[in-house]
Write an enzyme that holds these catalytic residues in place. Structure first.
Site, PDB file in Angstrom:
ATOM      1  N   TRP A 136     -13.864  -2.454  36.720  1.00  0.00           N
ATOM      2  CA  TRP A 136     -13.153  -1.410  37.457  1.00  0.00           C
ATOM      3  C   TRP A 136     -11.705  -1.421  36.967  1.00  0.00           C
ATOM      4  O   TRP A 136     -11.067  -2.476  36.927  1.00  0.00           O
ATOM      5  CB  TRP A 136     -13.243  -1.738  38.958  1.00  0.00           C
ATOM      6  N   ASP A 215     -14.667  -9.729  44.489  1.00  0.00           N
ATOM      7  CA  ASP A 215     -14.443  -8.329  44.819  1.00  0.00           C
ATOM      8  C   ASP A 215     -15.768  -7.822  45.391  1.00  0.00           C
ATOM      9  O   ASP A 215     -16.763  -7.701  44.669  1.00  0.00           O
ATOM     10  CB  ASP A 215     -14.039  -7.544  43.563  1.00  0.00           C
ATOM     11  N   LYS A 252     -17.321   2.236  50.886  1.00  0.00           N
ATOM     12  CA  LYS A 252     -18.666   2.682  50.499  1.00  0.00           C
ATOM     13  C   LYS A 252     -19.669   2.406  51.619  1.00  0.00           C
ATOM     14  O   LYS A 252     -20.485   3.255  51.942  1.00  0.00           O
ATOM     15  CB  LYS A 252     -19.137   1.953  49.232  1.00  0.00           C
TER      16      LYS A 252
HETATM   17  C1  LMR Z   1     -14.611   4.115  41.690  1.00  0.00           C
HETATM   18  O1  LMR Z   1     -14.770   3.114  40.964  1.00  0.00           O
HETATM   19  O2  LMR Z   1     -14.835   5.268  41.299  1.00  0.00           O
HETATM   20  C2  LMR Z   1     -14.151   3.943  43.103  1.00  0.00           C
HETATM   21  O3  LMR Z   1     -14.120   2.596  43.443  1.00  0.00           O
HETATM   22  C3  LMR Z   1     -12.924   4.692  43.403  1.00  0.00           C
HETATM   23  C4  LMR Z   1     -11.685   4.092  42.814  1.00  0.00           C
HETATM   24  O4  LMR Z   1     -10.749   3.835  43.581  1.00  0.00           O
HETATM   25  O5  LMR Z   1     -11.608   3.873  41.607  1.00  0.00           O
END
Ligand code: LMR
Length: 408
Positions: A136, A215, A252
């Site tokens: 992420w 996380d 989520k």
């Molecule tokens: C995502 O990965 O799309 C979500 O967790 C939203 C974000 O804040 O990036």
């Protein structure tokens, strides 16, 4: 009026490009096409492509009624903290012993922020944070913004978790390192370690004295079962007896995106240390946001603490995770009947909110330009954006992109 141009204090400031994933949402919203499909940001959508207010959340809102507008304490709503931590740790000795510090946070990002700030303030000697490649995008941004050295370890190869490279990369870490572990539903790849692989990662983390930061944005949302999704956390904390930070988000799992409701926790070796870490968490909270927002905390606390609403929430988790799983299979079968070049079986092996398609950035761009399909340029799709009305359209658009645009 003087028009003389003076030197600006900001003449050396550099423009920062917009966040890639929020920019996908912006472009999607600006597109007037009736065919447009949003597979970008990870937000759950129902079978009509609409945001879903969970029945359990509706029940909680009714039960809360008018609740005023007073400040919460710095550490947040106590009932929320007490209930939320059970999701991650119930049944563990650390929880039963009370060796856990908790603090309400601004969703998953806020929880990671407080975890990082507290690690610094605790003089724990952690200078480096290991993350996965890919991960992420906020992991790198957040921990490097806090002044940690961030090291990326390869995680994904040929449509699957690259266990060997990951473990090899992590071997470079030591007791000055923390590692960010995706508790379940790895974002963006959807590839989680098996239980045996988690055990090996745990052994390595223990042997090297690496500090684990979980996380945990998808507990319950991934499989439909909170206990199943919290397995790795409980294994590290209970079976291995490790200290850890656990960062939870209810964006989520309760569909509470805008409420920014999350929890940061520190599991420690003694109740005294937990008390110290609680004081540090309060201190870093005060320094950053003073005290957290109340409404999302009241909703989540009511869902978790009211047996009838908690039971409805369990059903809601199954509804969301089940619909996502069925869309994975539907997409795979559409691609199979179109005989789209390539092997797409990874889409049904992956888990969680996302599908990591593996298409190239130019194929992603083509999908947007030609077919009004919006997704992350990493090739990640939010499976929750698919439904019975658009999955065939998306599959044929993907088929066209793969056949028309060379991978490059
Ligand atoms: C995502 O990965 O799309 C979500 O967790 C939203 C974000 O804040 O990036």
């Amino acid at each position: 009026m003087s028009s003389s141009k003076q030197n600006s204090l900001f003449q050396n400031a550099e423009f920062v490009p917009p966040d890639a994933i929020f920019d996908v949402t912006r472009r999607y919203l600006a597109d007037a096409s009736p065919d447009k499909v949003n597979l970008g940001q990870g937000t759950y959508r129902d079978e009509n492509g609409q945001p879903w207010i969970l029945p359990s959340v509706r029940m909680a809102k009714e039960a809360i009624g008018e609740c005023g507008h007073e400040y919460l304490p710095i550490a947040g709503l106590k009932l929320f903290r007490d209930e939320a931590i059970k999701i991650a740790l119930r049944g563990t000795k650390a929880y039963d012993d009370g060796r856990v510090a908790t603090c309400q946070a601004l969703s998953g990002t806020g929880a990671l922020l407080l975890a990082g700030l507290a690690l610094k303030k605790a003089n724990a000697g952690i200078t480096t944070v290991y993350i996965t490649e890919p991960t992420w995008s906020n992991h790198d941004l957040l921990f490097s913004s806090l002044g940690f050295k961030v090291v990326s370890v390869p995680y994904y190869k040929d449509g699957a978790f690259d266990f060997k490279s990951y473990v090899n990369g992590l071997k470079e870490a030591d007791s000055t390192s923390a590692v960010v572990l995706h508790a379940c539903a790895h974002n963006p790849t959807g590839c989680d370690p098996s239980r045996d692989q988690w055990k090996e990662v745990g052994r390595l983390v223990q042997e090297k004295g690496i500090f684990p930061i979980f996380d945990s944005a998808y507990l319950g949302f991934n499989s439909g079962s909170v206990d199943e999704d919290a397995w790795a956390i409980r294994y590290f904390v209970d079976a291995l007896g490790l200290e850890a930070s656990i960062c939870l988000s209810f964006a989520k799992s309760m569909g509470l995106y805008g409420e920014r409701i999350g929890l940061v926790s520190y599991v420690t070796q003694s109740t005294e240390t937990a008390r110290t870490m609680s004081s540090i968490l309060e201190n870093v909270q005060r320094a950053t946001v003073s005290n957290p927002p109340a409404y999302g905390a009241r909703i989540a606390a009511t869902v978790l603490s009211t047996p009838a609403i908690a039971e409805q929430w369990s059903k809601d988790l199954i509804t969301m995770s089940g619909r996502i799983k069925s869309m994975r299979h539907k997409l795979f079968s559409e691609l199979t009947s179109l005989q789209t070049p390539g092997d797409w079986s990874h889409l049904i092996k992956q888990t969680g909110m996302f599908g990591y398609t593996g298409i190239s950035p130019s194929q992603v761009a083509y999908l947007e330009d030609k077919h009004h399909v919006y997704m992350a340029d990493t090739s990640r799709i939010s499976i929750a954006g698919l439904n019975e009305s658009n999955v065939a359209y998306f599959a044929s658009a993907l088929d066209d992109a793969v056949r028309t645009v060379p991978r490059g």
